[in-house]
Design a protein around this motif. Structure first.
Motif, short mmCIF file in Angstrom:
data_model
loop_
_atom_site.label_atom_id
_atom_site.label_comp_id
_atom_site.label_asym_id
_atom_site.label_seq_id
_atom_site.Cartn_x
_atom_site.Cartn_y
_atom_site.Cartn_z
N TRP A 136 0.83 -1.20 0.00
CA TRP A 136 0.00 0.00 0.00
C TRP A 136 0.87 1.24 0.00
CZ3 TRP A 136 -5.22 -0.04 -0.59
CH2 TRP A 136 -5.82 -1.31 -0.57
N SER A 137 0.47 2.25 -0.73
CA SER A 137 1.29 3.46 -0.86
C SER A 137 1.48 4.17 0.48
CB SER A 137 0.68 4.41 -1.89
OG SER A 137 -0.62 4.79 -1.52
N PHE A 138 0.55 4.05 1.41
CA PHE A 138 0.71 4.70 2.71
C PHE A 138 1.79 4.03 3.55
CE2 PHE A 138 -2.63 1.51 3.46
CZ PHE A 138 -2.08 0.82 4.54
N ASN A 139 2.12 2.79 3.24
CA ASN A 139 3.09 2.04 4.04
C ASN A 139 4.50 2.28 3.49
OD1 ASN A 139 4.46 0.24 5.64
ND2 ASN A 139 2.98 -1.42 5.38
N ARG A 140 5.01 3.46 3.76
CA ARG A 140 6.31 3.87 3.23
C ARG A 140 7.45 2.98 3.73
NH1 ARG A 140 4.46 7.61 0.31
NH2 ARG A 140 3.47 9.54 0.92
N ASN A 141 7.36 2.52 4.98
CA ASN A 141 8.42 1.64 5.50
C ASN A 141 8.50 0.36 4.68
OD1 ASN A 141 9.14 3.42 7.52
ND2 ASN A 141 7.82 2.47 9.05
N ALA A 142 7.35 -0.23 4.39
CA ALA A 142 7.34 -1.45 3.58
C ALA A 142 7.87 -1.15 2.18
CB ALA A 142 5.94 -2.05 3.51
N GLY A 143 7.43 -0.04 1.59
CA GLY A 143 7.90 0.32 0.26
C GLY A 143 9.41 0.47 0.20
N GLN A 144 9.97 1.12 1.21
CA GLN A 144 11.43 1.30 1.25
C GLN A 144 12.14 -0.04 1.44
OE1 GLN A 144 11.89 4.15 4.41
NE2 GLN A 144 11.49 5.89 3.07
N PHE A 145 11.58 -0.88 2.31
CA PHE A 145 12.17 -2.20 2.53
C PHE A 145 12.21 -2.99 1.22
CE2 PHE A 145 11.26 -6.73 3.13
CZ PHE A 145 12.48 -7.12 3.69
N PHE A 146 11.08 -3.03 0.52
CA PHE A 146 11.03 -3.82 -0.71
C PHE A 146 11.94 -3.23 -1.79
CE2 PHE A 146 6.76 -5.13 1.03
CZ PHE A 146 7.16 -6.41 1.35
N GLU A 147 12.01 -1.92 -1.85
CA GLU A 147 12.92 -1.29 -2.82
C GLU A 147 14.37 -1.66 -2.52
OE1 GLU A 147 14.08 3.23 -3.82
OE2 GLU A 147 11.93 2.79 -3.92
N GLN A 148 14.74 -1.63 -1.24
CA GLN A 148 16.10 -2.01 -0.85
C GLN A 148 16.37 -3.49 -1.13
OE1 GLN A 148 16.27 -0.76 3.24
NE2 GLN A 148 16.79 1.35 2.71
N ALA A 149 15.30 -4.29 -1.14
CA ALA A 149 15.44 -5.72 -1.42
C ALA A 149 15.47 -6.01 -2.92
CB ALA A 149 14.30 -6.50 -0.76
N GLY A 150 15.42 -4.95 -3.74
CA GLY A 150 15.54 -5.12 -5.18
C GLY A 150 14.25 -5.09 -5.97
N PHE A 151 13.13 -4.85 -5.31
CA PHE A 151 11.85 -4.78 -6.01
C PHE A 151 11.69 -3.39 -6.63
CE2 PHE A 151 11.31 -8.27 -3.17
CZ PHE A 151 10.46 -9.15 -3.82
N SER A 152 11.01 -3.35 -7.77
CA SER A 152 10.72 -2.07 -8.41
C SER A 152 9.30 -2.11 -8.96
CB SER A 152 11.73 -1.79 -9.53
OG SER A 152 11.69 -2.82 -10.49
N PRO A 153 8.67 -0.95 -9.08
CA PRO A 153 7.29 -0.92 -9.57
C PRO A 153 7.19 -1.47 -11.00
CG PRO A 153 7.91 1.21 -8.65
CD PRO A 153 9.16 0.38 -8.73
N TYR A 154 6.11 -2.21 -11.26
CA TYR A 154 5.86 -2.67 -12.61
C TYR A 154 4.39 -2.54 -12.99
CZ TYR A 154 3.87 -7.14 -11.08
OH TYR A 154 3.07 -8.10 -10.50
N ASN A 155 3.53 -2.26 -12.02
CA ASN A 155 2.11 -2.06 -12.27
C ASN A 155 1.60 -1.14 -11.18
OD1 ASN A 155 -0.57 -2.23 -12.96
ND2 ASN A 155 -0.85 -4.32 -12.26
N VAL A 156 1.04 -0.02 -11.54
CA VAL A 156 0.61 0.96 -10.55
C VAL A 156 -0.92 1.06 -10.59
CG1 VAL A 156 0.76 3.38 -9.83
CG2 VAL A 156 2.76 2.24 -10.82
N LYS A 157 -1.56 0.93 -9.44
CA LYS A 157 -3.00 1.10 -9.33
C LYS A 157 -3.29 2.54 -8.90
CE LYS A 157 -4.27 -3.57 -7.99
NZ LYS A 157 -5.01 -4.38 -7.03
N LEU A 158 -4.30 3.12 -9.47
CA LEU A 158 -4.71 4.47 -9.13
C LEU A 158 -6.17 4.46 -8.69
CD1 LEU A 158 -3.11 6.28 -12.19
CD2 LEU A 158 -2.14 6.05 -9.88
N ARG A 159 -6.53 5.44 -7.88
CA ARG A 159 -7.90 5.53 -7.36
C ARG A 159 -8.30 6.99 -7.32
NH1 ARG A 159 -8.68 3.42 -1.38
NH2 ARG A 159 -7.42 5.24 -0.92
N LYS A 160 -9.56 7.24 -7.55
CA LYS A 160 -10.11 8.59 -7.42
C LYS A 160 -11.34 8.49 -6.53
CE LYS A 160 -12.21 12.33 -10.05
NZ LYS A 160 -12.61 12.78 -11.39
N GLU A 161 -11.32 9.22 -5.43
CA GLU A 161 -12.48 9.27 -4.55
C GLU A 161 -13.52 10.21 -5.14
OE1 GLU A 161 -12.93 7.48 -1.74
OE2 GLU A 161 -10.93 6.59 -1.80
N ILE A 162 -14.78 9.80 -5.13
CA ILE A 162 -15.85 10.67 -5.63
C ILE A 162 -16.98 10.77 -4.63
CG2 ILE A 162 -15.34 10.36 -8.08
CD1 ILE A 162 -17.55 8.24 -8.14
#
Length: 162
Positions: A136-162
């Motif tokens: 989840w994009s709010f989970n910056r710690n997890a995002g940083q961990f996975f990036e440091q582990a060699g993961f990179s984005p390959y599919n991005v989900k977007l949302r618009k609240e209405i």
């Protein structure tokens, strides 16, 4: 002896279901805080042992448990996914990590990396060259961990609240 040397990664069994359920509570709390309209706060009904046990019924699933001495410290739940060729995609195989949880007392000691290493070994054993997961994009710690582990984005989900 450093703290890391006490960690051991092993295949989980049905008898570990309660421990896995308890370890999931920390991730559930993070998700509930970050997306409270989607995720429920952790409770005894959150990912109960009976649901964990069902994961063992699928041969494509695998679960690793990390223990610190004899105490459960983290787990990884993954799946071997195989997709056949379609009119728009080639056939492909991937190891998909559904859950990665490390008890907060044991974070930043290499345990998450060891659990991911176990998933990488599964991929190698099956001749699979990719591991995928989402965070989840709010989970910056997890995002940083996975990036440091060699993961990179390959599919991005977007949302618009209405």
């Amino acid at each position: 002896m450093n703290g890391e040397s006490r960690f051991h990664i092993r295949r989980a069994t049905r008898s570990d279901a309660s421990a896995i359920s308890a370890l999931n509570a920390g991730v559930q709390a993070t998700h509930a805080a970050g997306e409270p309209t989607i995720f429920k706060p952790p409770s005894s009904l959150s990912f109960p042992a009976s649901e964990v046990e069902l994961l063992f019924d699928h041969p494509s699933n695998f679960i690793f448990l990390a223990v610190n001495d004899a105490e459960p410290a983290g787990y990884l739940f993954g799946e071997l996914i195989e997709r056949g060729e379609s009119s728009i995609t080639y056939a492909h195989r991937v190891v998909y990590v559904h859950h990665l949880a490390v008890d907060s007392r044991f974070r930043r000691q290499g345990l998450g990396s060891k659990l991911l290493g176990a998933a990488e070994e599964i991929a190698r054993e099956h001749g699979i060259s990719a591991i995928a997961l989402d965070t989840w994009s709010f989970n910056r710690n997890a995002g940083q961990f996975f990036e440091q582990a060699g993961f990179s984005p390959y599919n991005v989900k977007l949302r618009k609240e209405i």
